[in-house]
Scaffold this motif. Structure first.
Motif, PDB file in Angstrom:
ATOM      1  N   PRO A  29     -15.980 -15.286  42.888  1.00  0.00           N
ATOM      2  CA  PRO A  29     -15.960 -15.011  44.210  1.00  0.00           C
ATOM      3  C   PRO A  29     -16.032 -16.299  45.085  1.00  0.00           C
ATOM      4  O   PRO A  29     -15.266 -16.253  46.072  1.00  0.00           O
ATOM      5  N   ILE A  30     -16.971 -17.081  44.706  1.00  0.00           N
ATOM      6  CA  ILE A  30     -17.034 -18.221  45.614  1.00  0.00           C
ATOM      7  C   ILE A  30     -15.878 -18.918  45.487  1.00  0.00           C
ATOM      8  O   ILE A  30     -15.229 -19.437  46.812  1.00  0.00           O
ATOM      9  N   ALA A  31     -15.262 -19.476  44.463  1.00  0.00           N
ATOM     10  CA  ALA A  31     -14.001 -20.118  44.333  1.00  0.00           C
ATOM     11  C   ALA A  31     -12.824 -19.284  45.179  1.00  0.00           C
ATOM     12  O   ALA A  31     -12.122 -20.146  45.763  1.00  0.00           O
ATOM     13  N   LEU A  56      -4.511 -13.290  51.773  1.00  0.00           N
ATOM     14  CA  LEU A  56      -5.046 -11.935  51.696  1.00  0.00           C
ATOM     15  C   LEU A  56      -5.766 -11.469  50.312  1.00  0.00           C
ATOM     16  O   LEU A  56      -6.823 -11.149  50.363  1.00  0.00           O
ATOM     17  N   TRP A  57      -5.045 -11.846  49.125  1.00  0.00           N
ATOM     18  CA  TRP A  57      -5.563 -11.562  47.976  1.00  0.00           C
ATOM     19  C   TRP A  57      -6.950 -12.486  47.605  1.00  0.00           C
ATOM     20  O   TRP A  57      -7.938 -11.670  47.061  1.00  0.00           O
ATOM     21  N   LEU A  58      -6.890 -13.813  47.911  1.00  0.00           N
ATOM     22  CA  LEU A  58      -8.170 -14.211  47.684  1.00  0.00           C
ATOM     23  C   LEU A  58      -9.355 -13.873  48.374  1.00  0.00           C
ATOM     24  O   LEU A  58     -10.468 -13.682  47.721  1.00  0.00           O
ATOM     25  N   ALA A  59      -9.061 -13.407  49.708  1.00  0.00           N
ATOM     26  CA  ALA A  59     -10.105 -12.956  50.454  1.00  0.00           C
ATOM     27  C   ALA A  59     -10.569 -11.543  49.901  1.00  0.00           C
ATOM     28  O   ALA A  59     -11.900 -11.187  49.778  1.00  0.00           O
ATOM     29  N   VAL A  61     -10.286 -10.397  46.641  1.00  0.00           N
ATOM     30  CA  VAL A  61     -10.819 -10.544  45.422  1.00  0.00           C
ATOM     31  C   VAL A  61     -12.247 -11.049  45.613  1.00  0.00           C
ATOM     32  O   VAL A  61     -13.146 -10.837  45.057  1.00  0.00           O
ATOM     33  N   GLY A  62     -12.298 -12.186  46.643  1.00  0.00           N
ATOM     34  CA  GLY A  62     -13.355 -12.815  46.622  1.00  0.00           C
ATOM     35  C   GLY A  62     -14.616 -11.814  47.312  1.00  0.00           C
ATOM     36  O   GLY A  62     -15.803 -12.087  47.030  1.00  0.00           O
ATOM     37  N   ALA A  63     -14.309 -11.043  48.193  1.00  0.00           N
ATOM     38  CA  ALA A  63     -15.642 -10.218  48.962  1.00  0.00           C
ATOM     39  C   ALA A  63     -15.808  -9.194  47.951  1.00  0.00           C
ATOM     40  O   ALA A  63     -16.846  -9.007  47.572  1.00  0.00           O
ATOM     41  N   LEU A  64     -14.779  -8.659  47.270  1.00  0.00           N
ATOM     42  CA  LEU A  64     -15.138  -7.392  46.228  1.00  0.00           C
ATOM     43  C   LEU A  64     -16.023  -8.066  44.938  1.00  0.00           C
ATOM     44  O   LEU A  64     -17.083  -7.529  44.712  1.00  0.00           O
ATOM     45  N   GLY A  65     -15.545  -9.312  44.562  1.00  0.00           N
ATOM     46  CA  GLY A  65     -16.451  -9.838  43.551  1.00  0.00           C
ATOM     47  C   GLY A  65     -17.766 -10.248  43.870  1.00  0.00           C
ATOM     48  O   GLY A  65     -18.731 -10.179  43.321  1.00  0.00           O
ATOM     49  N   TRP A 107     -10.703 -10.182  55.188  1.00  0.00           N
ATOM     50  CA  TRP A 107      -9.897  -9.458  54.353  1.00  0.00           C
ATOM     51  C   TRP A 107      -9.133  -8.122  55.167  1.00  0.00           C
ATOM     52  O   TRP A 107      -7.856  -8.098  55.418  1.00  0.00           O
ATOM     53  N   LEU A 108     -10.073  -7.534  55.795  1.00  0.00           N
ATOM     54  CA  LEU A 108      -9.405  -6.248  56.729  1.00  0.00           C
ATOM     55  C   LEU A 108      -8.580  -6.745  57.864  1.00  0.00           C
ATOM     56  O   LEU A 108      -7.681  -6.321  58.116  1.00  0.00           O
ATOM     57  N   TRP A 109      -8.844  -7.906  58.353  1.00  0.00           N
ATOM     58  CA  TRP A 109      -8.150  -8.657  59.719  1.00  0.00           C
ATOM     59  C   TRP A 109      -6.721  -8.855  58.971  1.00  0.00           C
ATOM     60  O   TRP A 109      -5.781  -8.746  59.753  1.00  0.00           O
ATOM     61  N   ARG A 110      -6.674  -9.450  57.727  1.00  0.00           N
ATOM     62  CA  ARG A 110      -5.238  -9.883  57.282  1.00  0.00           C
ATOM     63  C   ARG A 110      -4.456  -8.698  56.576  1.00  0.00           C
ATOM     64  O   ARG A 110      -3.509  -8.816  56.485  1.00  0.00           O
TER      65      ARG A 110
END
Length: 154
Positions: A29-31, A56-59, A61-65, A107-110
């Motif tokens: 998630p940090i990465a 969008l995907w990185l945000a 996956v990072g937030a969920l992870g 993530w929601l913003w994007r």
């Protein structure tokens, strides 16, 4: 200057075979959340929608992870008295919740329009990265100064 290390380590309750789960789970998630800044810059430089979708995907996956990894950290914070008594542990937890909240909002913003980055998408990405750095410093202090989740040679 006095050594703040304890004479014995603090065992993690959220562990498998003695290996604490929280430090294992946070790297991905940090990465992802740090790479949002890079992919945002890639979009601003190239104006290629690929980079906006990547952010969008990185945000996401990072937030969920990060929220999943926080469960292991929360288990340790609540169930291990020596961790619960450390102000560093509480500061780390509070900063991590703030960071994950900002990352989730990013993530929601994007989500509706990934290319709508200026100014809020970039600001949220940079704020998330800054909060990751601060939470990481405190997490490092828990490990290196207080021996949380590590075995010391005695």
């Amino acid at each position: 200057m006095a050594d703040t290390r304890h004479s014995r380590s603090i065992k993690s309750r959220a562990a498998i075979a003695g290996h604490p789960l929280h430090p294992v789970m946070i790297h991905f998630p940090i990465a992802c959340l740090m790479l949002v800044v890079a992919s945002d810059l890639g979009f601003l430089y190239t104006e290629d929608g690929f980079w906006a979708r990547a952010s969008l995907w990185l945000a996401g996956v990072g937030a969920l992870g990060g929220w999943v990894a926080s469960i292991a950290g929360l288990i340790d914070l609540i169930t291990v008295t020596r961790i619960r008594n450390l102000i560093t542990g509480w500061c780390h937890a509070i900063l991590a919740v703030m960071m994950l909240s900002v990352a989730s909002f990013n993530w929601l913003w994007r989500f509706k329009d990934p290319v709508d980055l200026l100014p809020w998408g970039i600001a949220l990405s940079l704020l998330t990265a800054g909060l990751i750095a601060l939470a990481g410093i405190l997490g490092g202090m828990l490990v290196y100064d207080h021996a949380v989740g590590v075995e010391l040679d005695e």
